[in-house]
Design an enzyme around this catalytic site. Sequence first.
Site, short mmCIF file in Angstrom:
data_model
loop_
_atom_site.label_atom_id
_atom_site.label_comp_id
_atom_site.label_asym_id
_atom_site.label_seq_id
_atom_site.Cartn_x
_atom_site.Cartn_y
_atom_site.Cartn_z
N HIS A 218 0.82 -1.22 0.00
CA HIS A 218 0.00 0.00 0.00
C HIS A 218 0.86 1.27 0.00
CE1 HIS A 218 0.67 1.18 4.25
NE2 HIS A 218 0.80 -0.11 4.46
N ASP A 219 0.40 2.25 -0.76
CA ASP A 219 1.00 3.60 -0.80
C ASP A 219 2.43 3.63 -1.35
OD1 ASP A 219 -1.07 5.42 0.62
OD2 ASP A 219 -0.89 3.71 1.97
#
Length: 314
Positions: A218-219
């Site tokens: 994620h991210d």
Amino acid sequence: MKFPKPYTLQEIATLIDCDFVGDKAFPVLGMNEIHVVEKGDIVFVDHPKYYDKALNSAATIVLINKDVDCPDGKALLISDDPFRDFNKLTQHFKPFQASNISISETARIGENTVIQPNCFIGNNVVIGDNCIIHSNVSIYDDTIIGDNVIIHAGTVLGASGFYYKNRPEAYDQLLSGGRVIIENDAHIGAACTIDKGVTGDTTIGEGSKLDNQIQVGHDTLIGKKCLIASQTGIAGCVVIKDNVTIWGQVGIKSGITLAEGTILYAQSGLGHSTDEGKTYFGSPAVEAREMFKQMAYIKEIPNILKHLKEENKD
């Protein structure tokens, strides 16, 4: 993650049933993790180790579990459990939307793009022109795909981030309300998994090529013209600059930056940020030349031991 319209501090406090410090009309524009916060964002903090970092961040609203002095120009949301209340906000502003069709009516698909059988394309997905999406690809809600992108069979774009709080009774997941963005001319191999951001975007940069069976957390932000080989695992919140090459079975720790032109040789484990244009190898990874020297020295150990034994006999 930006809200669809500005809210007031009092409105947000009412949503999560908590106290606040600051003007009740203080503007709240969105919510984000600390590494991507901007003015108008909410950031949450629930551990004393990170209080100062959150209070001094770019966020102007801090969701916190302690009564503290409010910094000038900011506001506080006082909660007994900021993690829980951050999830409440995600559920409110980005609720899960069930689907009963393979391609959402809200999806936008560009000209000359081919969608092979058995794909799932979620709500508000945008796919550009001249793309090929091979069979059994799952593209979760809000994913953005540019032009001339190829995605091979079995890949999943937009699964939840691997982010949990260890509570006495069980692990509690931080809900993901972000997106995946695949820029123009990127190629994604078969059976890859690219998790959406918790509040921001997971991005694969223009012209980058991913082999089969790659995990992107994620991210994470992958730059332009990167080359990543099979079975690489990239944790969340990693920044990979342009023209980085990562060979097979590499593991990369969360929260670090790979400088432009970095090369990681196969089966390396990287736990620190890198320097521009340098090559790394090993686990833990160090500069490749240094690792090769160490390996050469290790090969000499049997000869050294043999020599010492012969000296002792004399």
